[in-house]
Scaffold this motif. Structure first.
Motif, PDB file in Angstrom:
ATOM      1  N   GLY A  43      18.447  14.259 -48.452  1.00 59.90           N
ATOM      2  CA  GLY A  43      20.137  13.128 -47.601  1.00 59.90           C
ATOM      3  C   GLY A  43      20.402  12.830 -49.314  1.00 59.90           C
ATOM      4  N   ASN A  44      21.671  12.935 -49.040  1.00 58.37           N
ATOM      5  CA  ASN A  44      22.999  12.432 -49.524  1.00 58.37           C
ATOM      6  C   ASN A  44      23.837  12.200 -49.578  1.00 58.37           C
ATOM      7  OD1 ASN A  44      24.250  13.965 -50.276  1.00 58.37           O
ATOM      8  ND2 ASN A  44      23.037  15.089 -52.080  1.00 58.37           N
ATOM      9  N   LYS A  45      24.805  10.860 -49.925  1.00 57.77           N
ATOM     10  CA  LYS A  45      25.549  10.370 -49.381  1.00 57.77           C
ATOM     11  C   LYS A  45      27.238  11.308 -48.877  1.00 57.77           C
ATOM     12  CE  LYS A  45      24.912   5.694 -50.902  1.00 57.77           C
ATOM     13  NZ  LYS A  45      25.132   4.440 -51.772  1.00 57.77           N
ATOM     14  N   GLU A  46      26.877  12.409 -50.352  1.00 58.88           N
ATOM     15  CA  GLU A  46      27.697  13.364 -49.906  1.00 58.88           C
ATOM     16  C   GLU A  46      27.632  14.758 -49.000  1.00 58.88           C
ATOM     17  OE1 GLU A  46      26.747  12.814 -53.283  1.00 58.88           O
ATOM     18  OE2 GLU A  46      28.160  11.192 -53.251  1.00 58.88           O
ATOM     19  N   GLU A  47      26.634  14.958 -48.325  1.00 61.97           N
ATOM     20  CA  GLU A  47      26.401  16.179 -47.460  1.00 61.97           C
ATOM     21  C   GLU A  47      25.756  15.632 -46.265  1.00 61.97           C
ATOM     22  OE1 GLU A  47      25.105  19.710 -49.822  1.00 61.97           O
ATOM     23  OE2 GLU A  47      26.180  18.827 -51.511  1.00 61.97           O
ATOM     24  N   GLY A  48      24.933  14.291 -46.334  1.00 62.46           N
ATOM     25  CA  GLY A  48      24.532  13.826 -44.964  1.00 62.46           C
ATOM     26  C   GLY A  48      22.631  14.493 -45.069  1.00 62.46           C
ATOM     27  N   ILE A  49      22.514  14.391 -43.844  1.00 62.01           N
ATOM     28  CA  ILE A  49      20.624  15.029 -43.900  1.00 62.01           C
ATOM     29  C   ILE A  49      20.134  16.098 -43.797  1.00 62.01           C
ATOM     30  CG2 ILE A  49      18.801  14.501 -42.693  1.00 62.01           C
ATOM     31  CD1 ILE A  49      19.513  11.767 -42.176  1.00 62.01           C
ATOM     32  N   ARG A  50      19.025  16.665 -44.521  1.00 61.74           N
ATOM     33  CA  ARG A  50      18.711  18.096 -43.841  1.00 61.74           C
ATOM     34  C   ARG A  50      17.307  17.935 -43.971  1.00 61.74           C
ATOM     35  NH1 ARG A  50      22.730  19.565 -47.398  1.00 61.74           N
ATOM     36  NH2 ARG A  50      24.239  21.138 -46.867  1.00 61.74           N
ATOM     37  N   ILE A  51      17.439  19.265 -43.279  1.00 62.39           N
ATOM     38  CA  ILE A  51      15.788  18.794 -42.609  1.00 62.39           C
ATOM     39  C   ILE A  51      14.942  20.005 -42.533  1.00 62.39           C
ATOM     40  CG2 ILE A  51      13.776  18.233 -40.849  1.00 62.39           C
ATOM     41  CD1 ILE A  51      16.009  16.228 -39.333  1.00 62.39           C
ATOM     42  N   ILE A  52      14.006  20.418 -43.797  1.00 63.62           N
ATOM     43  CA  ILE A  52      13.434  21.354 -43.518  1.00 63.62           C
ATOM     44  C   ILE A  52      12.064  21.490 -43.317  1.00 63.62           C
ATOM     45  CG2 ILE A  52      12.969  23.368 -45.365  1.00 63.62           C
ATOM     46  CD1 ILE A  52      14.579  21.493 -47.700  1.00 63.62           C
ATOM     47  N   VAL A  53      11.992  22.889 -42.398  1.00 62.62           N
ATOM     48  CA  VAL A  53      10.294  23.110 -41.885  1.00 62.62           C
ATOM     49  C   VAL A  53       9.820  23.141 -43.145  1.00 62.62           C
ATOM     50  CG1 VAL A  53       8.388  24.067 -40.749  1.00 62.62           C
ATOM     51  CG2 VAL A  53      11.002  23.961 -39.545  1.00 62.62           C
ATOM     52  N   ALA A  54       8.646  22.300 -43.487  1.00 63.00           N
ATOM     53  CA  ALA A  54       7.530  22.192 -44.292  1.00 63.00           C
ATOM     54  C   ALA A  54       6.984  23.813 -45.081  1.00 63.00           C
ATOM     55  CB  ALA A  54       6.533  21.745 -45.095  1.00 63.00           C
TER      56      ALA A  54
END
Length: 70
Positions: A43-54
């Protein structure tokens, strides 16, 4: 839902008091996410959150490493 020619499932989640979220069942089933699986959260303030399956990241790493050996 389609975005840039790709299909996505979407849903809303509520953040619990300790920061936990529940991934909607349809998305867990579609991506084969099960209890005990590891997820990577970026995550970062500009693009938000991403969740990736490990597991998918590990599989990609193996493909890249095996390709470099050739």
């Amino acid at each position: 839902m389609k975005y840039k020619g790709k299909e996505f499932e979407c849903g809303t989640v509520k953040v619990g008091e300790r920061g936990q979220i529940v991934i909607p069942k349809s998305i867990r089933e579609d991506l084969n996410i099960n209890s005990g699986d590891n997820l990577i959260v970026l995550g970062n303030k500009e693009e938000g959150i991403r969740i990736i399956v490990a597991n998918s990241l590990e599989e990609l790493a193996q493909i890249v490493l095996n390709d470099k050996k050739k």
